[in-house]
Design a protein around this motif. Structure first.
Motif, short mmCIF file in Angstrom:
data_model
loop_
_atom_site.label_atom_id
_atom_site.label_comp_id
_atom_site.label_asym_id
_atom_site.label_seq_id
_atom_site.Cartn_x
_atom_site.Cartn_y
_atom_site.Cartn_z
N THR A 112 6.84 11.63 4.91
CA THR A 112 6.76 10.20 5.25
C THR A 112 5.78 9.94 6.38
N SER A 113 5.76 10.79 7.37
CA SER A 113 4.84 10.59 8.49
C SER A 113 3.39 10.61 8.02
N ASN A 114 3.04 11.58 7.20
CA ASN A 114 1.67 11.66 6.69
C ASN A 114 1.35 10.53 5.72
N GLN A 115 2.31 10.16 4.87
CA GLN A 115 2.08 9.03 3.98
C GLN A 115 1.87 7.76 4.79
N THR A 116 2.63 7.59 5.86
CA THR A 116 2.46 6.42 6.73
C THR A 116 1.06 6.38 7.31
N GLU B 139 16.45 7.63 6.60
CA GLU B 139 16.49 8.71 7.59
C GLU B 139 15.10 9.01 8.14
N ASP B 140 14.06 8.55 7.45
CA ASP B 140 12.67 8.75 7.88
C ASP B 140 12.17 7.64 8.80
N PHE B 141 13.07 6.73 9.21
CA PHE B 141 12.70 5.59 10.04
C PHE B 141 11.98 6.03 11.31
N ASP B 142 12.50 7.03 12.01
CA ASP B 142 11.88 7.47 13.27
C ASP B 142 10.50 8.09 13.05
N ALA B 143 10.35 8.88 11.99
CA ALA B 143 9.05 9.49 11.70
C ALA B 143 8.01 8.41 11.38
N ARG C 185 7.18 7.77 -0.73
CA ARG C 185 8.19 7.77 0.33
C ARG C 185 8.17 6.47 1.14
N ILE C 186 7.02 5.76 1.09
CA ILE C 186 6.87 4.55 1.89
C ILE C 186 5.83 3.63 1.24
N GLU C 187 6.05 2.32 1.38
CA GLU C 187 5.09 1.31 0.97
C GLU C 187 5.06 0.26 2.07
N LEU D 284 0.83 -1.20 0.00
CA LEU D 284 0.00 0.00 0.00
C LEU D 284 0.86 1.24 0.00
N THR D 285 0.46 2.23 -0.79
CA THR D 285 1.10 3.54 -0.79
C THR D 285 0.03 4.58 -0.49
N ALA D 286 0.46 5.77 -0.15
CA ALA D 286 -0.47 6.85 0.21
C ALA D 286 -1.23 7.35 -1.01
N ASP D 287 -2.45 7.81 -0.80
CA ASP D 287 -3.21 8.44 -1.87
C ASP D 287 -2.61 9.81 -2.20
N ASP D 288 -2.28 10.58 -1.17
CA ASP D 288 -1.64 11.88 -1.37
C ASP D 288 -0.14 11.70 -1.21
#
Length: 116
Positions: free
Chosen positions: A37-41, A73-77, A107-109, A28-32
């Motif tokens: 990354t935090s918001n996509q997550t 680098e976005d691991f914590d977020a 940014r994330i899946e 799954l990926t974000a619609d927006d």
């Protein structure tokens, strides 16, 4: 033979597959995708809730999650959004790796496996 249920199919994939008491969600990926990354997550986790609910599962029944991050680098977020979403539920087995994506704004899946 155990029946296999495939939902939200395209010619390439099924978004949800249910077999023998286990549900598999496609990545799954974000619609927006024009957000961090935090918001996509958070968007992905909301979608996962909706898809799991369709087949009688929820986040408390997660078995495994595979996470791909464009920038490690976005691991914590990502983890902050993840822990908030789990909201005390037992955490699944999980793996997180860096990845490049076909679309640069992704940014994330996340791919999920859960019990029903």
């Amino acid at each position: 033979m155990t029946k296999i249920l495939r939902l939200d199919k395209t010619e390439r994939l099924s978004r949800i597959v249910v077999h023998n008491g286990t549900v598999y969600l496609s990545g799954l990926t974000a619609d927006d995708k024009n957000t961090d990354t935090s918001n996509q997550t958070r968007q992905i986790l909301e979608t996962a809730d909706t898809l799991l609910e369709r087949v009688g599962a929820d986040r408390s029944k997660l078995l495994f999650a595979q996470i791909w991050l464009r920038d490690v680098e976005d691991f914590d977020a990502m983890n902050k959004a993840w822990v908030t979403w789990l909201d005390g539920a037992e955490p699944p087995a999980r793996a997180t790796v860096g990845a490049s994506f076909a679309l640069p704004e992704i940014r994330i899946e996340i791919q999920f496996t859960a019990s029903i």
